[in-house]
Design a protein around this motif. Structure first.
Motif, PDB file in Angstrom:
ATOM      1  N   MET A 108      65.902-104.154 -59.542  1.00  0.00           N
ATOM      2  CA  MET A 108      65.487-103.035 -59.080  1.00  0.00           C
ATOM      3  C   MET A 108      65.064-102.492 -60.600  1.00  0.00           C
ATOM      4  O   MET A 108      65.991-102.039 -61.237  1.00  0.00           O
ATOM      5  CB  MET A 108      65.939-102.172 -58.063  1.00  0.00           C
ATOM      6  N   THR A 109      63.918-102.450 -60.950  1.00  0.00           N
ATOM      7  CA  THR A 109      63.594-101.591 -62.336  1.00  0.00           C
ATOM      8  C   THR A 109      63.883 -99.919 -62.103  1.00  0.00           C
ATOM      9  O   THR A 109      63.244 -99.392 -61.142  1.00  0.00           O
ATOM     10  CB  THR A 109      62.044-101.779 -62.722  1.00  0.00           C
ATOM     11  N   ASP A 110      63.651 -99.203 -62.789  1.00  0.00           N
ATOM     12  CA  ASP A 110      63.381 -97.421 -62.779  1.00  0.00           C
ATOM     13  C   ASP A 110      62.392 -97.137 -62.067  1.00  0.00           C
ATOM     14  O   ASP A 110      62.661 -96.132 -61.170  1.00  0.00           O
ATOM     15  CB  ASP A 110      63.978 -97.275 -64.400  1.00  0.00           C
ATOM     16  N   ASP A 111      61.353 -97.130 -62.315  1.00  0.00           N
ATOM     17  CA  ASP A 111      60.295 -96.481 -61.525  1.00  0.00           C
ATOM     18  C   ASP A 111      60.636 -96.687 -60.368  1.00  0.00           C
ATOM     19  O   ASP A 111      59.487 -96.306 -59.602  1.00  0.00           O
ATOM     20  CB  ASP A 111      58.729 -97.245 -62.525  1.00  0.00           C
ATOM     21  N   GLN A 112      61.379 -97.866 -59.673  1.00  0.00           N
ATOM     22  CA  GLN A 112      61.214 -97.990 -58.592  1.00  0.00           C
ATOM     23  C   GLN A 112      61.624 -97.628 -57.801  1.00  0.00           C
ATOM     24  O   GLN A 112      61.672 -97.404 -56.477  1.00  0.00           O
ATOM     25  CB  GLN A 112      61.110 -99.936 -58.417  1.00  0.00           C
ATOM     26  N   VAL A 113      62.621 -96.614 -59.031  1.00  0.00           N
ATOM     27  CA  VAL A 113      63.506 -95.429 -57.670  1.00  0.00           C
ATOM     28  C   VAL A 113      63.599 -94.299 -58.089  1.00  0.00           C
ATOM     29  O   VAL A 113      64.490 -93.677 -57.974  1.00  0.00           O
ATOM     30  CB  VAL A 113      65.276 -96.483 -58.045  1.00  0.00           C
ATOM     31  N   THR A 114      62.360 -94.326 -57.977  1.00  0.00           N
ATOM     32  CA  THR A 114      61.911 -92.803 -58.637  1.00  0.00           C
ATOM     33  C   THR A 114      61.704 -91.532 -57.628  1.00  0.00           C
ATOM     34  O   THR A 114      61.413 -92.346 -56.676  1.00  0.00           O
ATOM     35  CB  THR A 114      59.867 -93.072 -59.333  1.00  0.00           C
ATOM     36  N   ALA A 115      62.847 -90.359 -57.618  1.00  0.00           N
ATOM     37  CA  ALA A 115      62.248 -89.709 -56.652  1.00  0.00           C
ATOM     38  C   ALA A 115      60.645 -89.222 -56.509  1.00  0.00           C
ATOM     39  O   ALA A 115      59.996 -89.323 -56.725  1.00  0.00           O
ATOM     40  CB  ALA A 115      63.133 -88.393 -57.175  1.00  0.00           C
ATOM     41  N   PRO A 116      60.832 -89.163 -54.586  1.00  0.00           N
ATOM     42  CA  PRO A 116      59.278 -89.401 -54.088  1.00  0.00           C
ATOM     43  C   PRO A 116      59.068 -87.758 -54.048  1.00  0.00           C
ATOM     44  O   PRO A 116      58.127 -87.318 -53.682  1.00  0.00           O
ATOM     45  CB  PRO A 116      59.538 -89.230 -52.618  1.00  0.00           C
ATOM     46  N   ILE A 117      59.576 -86.682 -55.309  1.00  0.00           N
ATOM     47  CA  ILE A 117      58.902 -85.069 -55.266  1.00  0.00           C
ATOM     48  C   ILE A 117      59.609 -85.181 -56.921  1.00  0.00           C
ATOM     49  O   ILE A 117      59.748 -85.974 -57.833  1.00  0.00           O
ATOM     50  CB  ILE A 117      59.794 -84.462 -54.608  1.00  0.00           C
ATOM     51  N   ASP A 118      58.978 -84.501 -56.979  1.00  0.00           N
ATOM     52  CA  ASP A 118      58.870 -83.769 -58.757  1.00  0.00           C
ATOM     53  C   ASP A 118      60.325 -83.103 -59.156  1.00  0.00           C
ATOM     54  O   ASP A 118      60.222 -82.025 -58.111  1.00  0.00           O
ATOM     55  CB  ASP A 118      57.548 -83.024 -58.829  1.00  0.00           C
ATOM     56  N   VAL A 119      60.844 -83.912 -59.297  1.00  0.00           N
ATOM     57  CA  VAL A 119      62.595 -83.097 -59.686  1.00  0.00           C
ATOM     58  C   VAL A 119      62.745 -82.084 -61.021  1.00  0.00           C
ATOM     59  O   VAL A 119      62.978 -81.346 -60.849  1.00  0.00           O
ATOM     60  CB  VAL A 119      63.527 -84.441 -60.832  1.00  0.00           C
TER      61      VAL A 119
ATOM     62  N   ALA B  41      69.030 -95.149 -52.755  1.00  0.00           N
ATOM     63  CA  ALA B  41      69.378 -93.396 -53.585  1.00  0.00           C
ATOM     64  C   ALA B  41      70.636 -93.685 -54.256  1.00  0.00           C
ATOM     65  O   ALA B  41      70.481 -93.134 -55.403  1.00  0.00           O
ATOM     66  CB  ALA B  41      69.653 -92.782 -52.224  1.00  0.00           C
ATOM     67  N   THR B  42      71.855 -94.436 -54.038  1.00  0.00           N
ATOM     68  CA  THR B  42      72.337 -94.616 -54.887  1.00  0.00           C
ATOM     69  C   THR B  42      71.661 -95.692 -56.356  1.00  0.00           C
ATOM     70  O   THR B  42      72.384 -95.189 -57.999  1.00  0.00           O
ATOM     71  CB  THR B  42      73.843 -95.545 -54.712  1.00  0.00           C
ATOM     72  N   GLN B  43      71.279 -96.484 -56.466  1.00  0.00           N
ATOM     73  CA  GLN B  43      69.980 -96.990 -57.259  1.00  0.00           C
ATOM     74  C   GLN B  43      69.587 -95.679 -58.028  1.00  0.00           C
ATOM     75  O   GLN B  43      69.042 -95.988 -59.242  1.00  0.00           O
ATOM     76  CB  GLN B  43      69.700 -97.741 -57.017  1.00  0.00           C
ATOM     77  N   TRP B  44      68.844 -94.802 -57.599  1.00  0.00           N
ATOM     78  CA  TRP B  44      67.904 -93.898 -58.115  1.00  0.00           C
ATOM     79  C   TRP B  44      69.301 -93.329 -58.714  1.00  0.00           C
ATOM     80  O   TRP B  44      68.334 -92.302 -60.204  1.00  0.00           O
ATOM     81  CB  TRP B  44      67.473 -92.993 -57.278  1.00  0.00           C
ATOM     82  N   GLU B  45      70.314 -92.588 -58.410  1.00  0.00           N
ATOM     83  CA  GLU B  45      71.184 -91.765 -59.221  1.00  0.00           C
ATOM     84  C   GLU B  45      71.215 -92.170 -60.440  1.00  0.00           C
ATOM     85  O   GLU B  45      71.591 -91.508 -61.509  1.00  0.00           O
ATOM     86  CB  GLU B  45      72.655 -91.736 -58.418  1.00  0.00           C
ATOM     87  N   GLN B  46      71.343 -93.503 -60.952  1.00  0.00           N
ATOM     88  CA  GLN B  46      71.699 -94.490 -61.878  1.00  0.00           C
ATOM     89  C   GLN B  46      70.713 -94.401 -62.672  1.00  0.00           C
ATOM     90  O   GLN B  46      69.910 -95.156 -63.684  1.00  0.00           O
ATOM     91  CB  GLN B  46      71.943 -95.555 -62.052  1.00  0.00           C
ATOM     92  N   SER B  47      68.741 -93.866 -62.312  1.00  0.00           N
ATOM     93  CA  SER B  47      68.024 -93.926 -62.742  1.00  0.00           C
ATOM     94  C   SER B  47      67.849 -92.529 -64.740  1.00  0.00           C
ATOM     95  O   SER B  47      68.511 -91.892 -64.129  1.00  0.00           O
ATOM     96  CB  SER B  47      67.101 -93.728 -62.047  1.00  0.00           C
ATOM     97  N   ASP B  48      66.829 -92.955 -64.995  1.00  0.00           N
ATOM     98  CA  ASP B  48      66.479 -91.588 -66.093  1.00  0.00           C
ATOM     99  C   ASP B  48      65.703 -90.649 -65.788  1.00  0.00           C
ATOM    100  O   ASP B  48      66.519 -89.352 -66.048  1.00  0.00           O
ATOM    101  CB  ASP B  48      65.411 -92.384 -67.099  1.00  0.00           C
ATOM    102  N   GLN B  49      65.278 -91.117 -64.795  1.00  0.00           N
ATOM    103  CA  GLN B  49      64.867 -89.562 -64.113  1.00  0.00           C
ATOM    104  C   GLN B  49      65.679 -88.695 -63.137  1.00  0.00           C
ATOM    105  O   GLN B  49      66.309 -87.822 -63.326  1.00  0.00           O
ATOM    106  CB  GLN B  49      64.122 -89.917 -62.647  1.00  0.00           C
TER     107      GLN B  49
END
Length: 224
Positions: A1-12, A170-178
């Motif tokens: 899964m790429t980083d842009d696929q786990v982007t949080a759905p709100i403006d962090v 969500a755990t993958q989002w926690e590893q994202s650049d965002q």
């Protein structure tokens, strides 16, 4: 899964600025085993007090932004946050406030949550986490060890109330650049809050750096 696929759905970035953070530090005596502290966060959400209360207190909604919570969610009832703390509901005045013990790692602290209407279409949530922080932990991490965890919970709540539940990845989002950018900025914000609360600036900023490293798995003893 790429980083842009786990982007949080709100403006962090907006979320970082929406949260108000405060730290109250008790007497930090040389040789004392613990430091009395209060970590406080507040945020205004675009919803009603009743809806915000429901999101924060019902077993059906809590996993959608925070974590599964089992037990008896009533005064005197014991609860367990999956993979985290357990405790007792000490006070509850729906839909305005509740107080719980937060029992983790052999320590007992307290969490107070208060809700209030802000105009007709918004509500403010204020969370205060208070108790004695072990002196060694305080010296190493400052308020960020507790505060950053609650910052991530507030982010999840904001996302949920905007119509985007905590996703399976969500755990993958926690590893994202965002996510890493959010953690770095939130850790720095807790460093500034510690300075405003009376901590020596160098100590507070160094502790914030160690908190960031811990959450990002960048240093010894970090959460991987």
């Amino acid at each position: 899964m790429t980083d842009d696929q786990v982007t949080a759905p709100i403006d962090v970035d907006r979320q970082l600025h929406e949260v108000r953070r405060g730290v109250t530090i008790g007497a930090h005596e040389t040789g004392a085993a613990a430091v009395p502290t209060i970590v406080e966060l507040s945020e205004v959400y675009a919803t009603t007090v009743d809806d915000l209360w429901d999101a924060c207190t019902t077993a059906e909604r809590l996993p959608r932004w925070f974590a599964p919570v089992t037990g008896e969610l009533r005064i005197g009832g014991r609860f367990q946050v999956e993979g985290n703390a357990s405790g007792v509901v000490e006070e509850c005045e729906p839909p305005r406030s509740f107080r719980i013990t937060w029992e983790f790692g052999g320590a007992v602290t307290w969490v107070d949550v208060a809700l209030e209407a802000v105009g007709a279409e918004a509500a403010r949530l204020t969370l205060r986490h208070s108790g004695d922080t072990p002196a060694e932990m305080w010296d190493q991490f400052g308020p960020g060890a507790v505060g950053l965890g609650w910052d991530l919970a507030f982010l999840g709540l904001a996302s949920h109330l905007a119509g985007h539940d905590l996703p399976p990845e969500a755990t993958q989002w926690e590893q994202s650049d965002q996510a890493k950018r959010f953690i770095r900025a939130a850790a720095a914000a807790w460093g500034r809050a510690a300075v405003e609360g009376g901590s020596p600036e160098r100590d507070a900023l160094d502790a914030a750096d160690r908190t960031r490293a811990f959450y990002l798995g960048e240093g010894p003893g970090a959460a991987g």
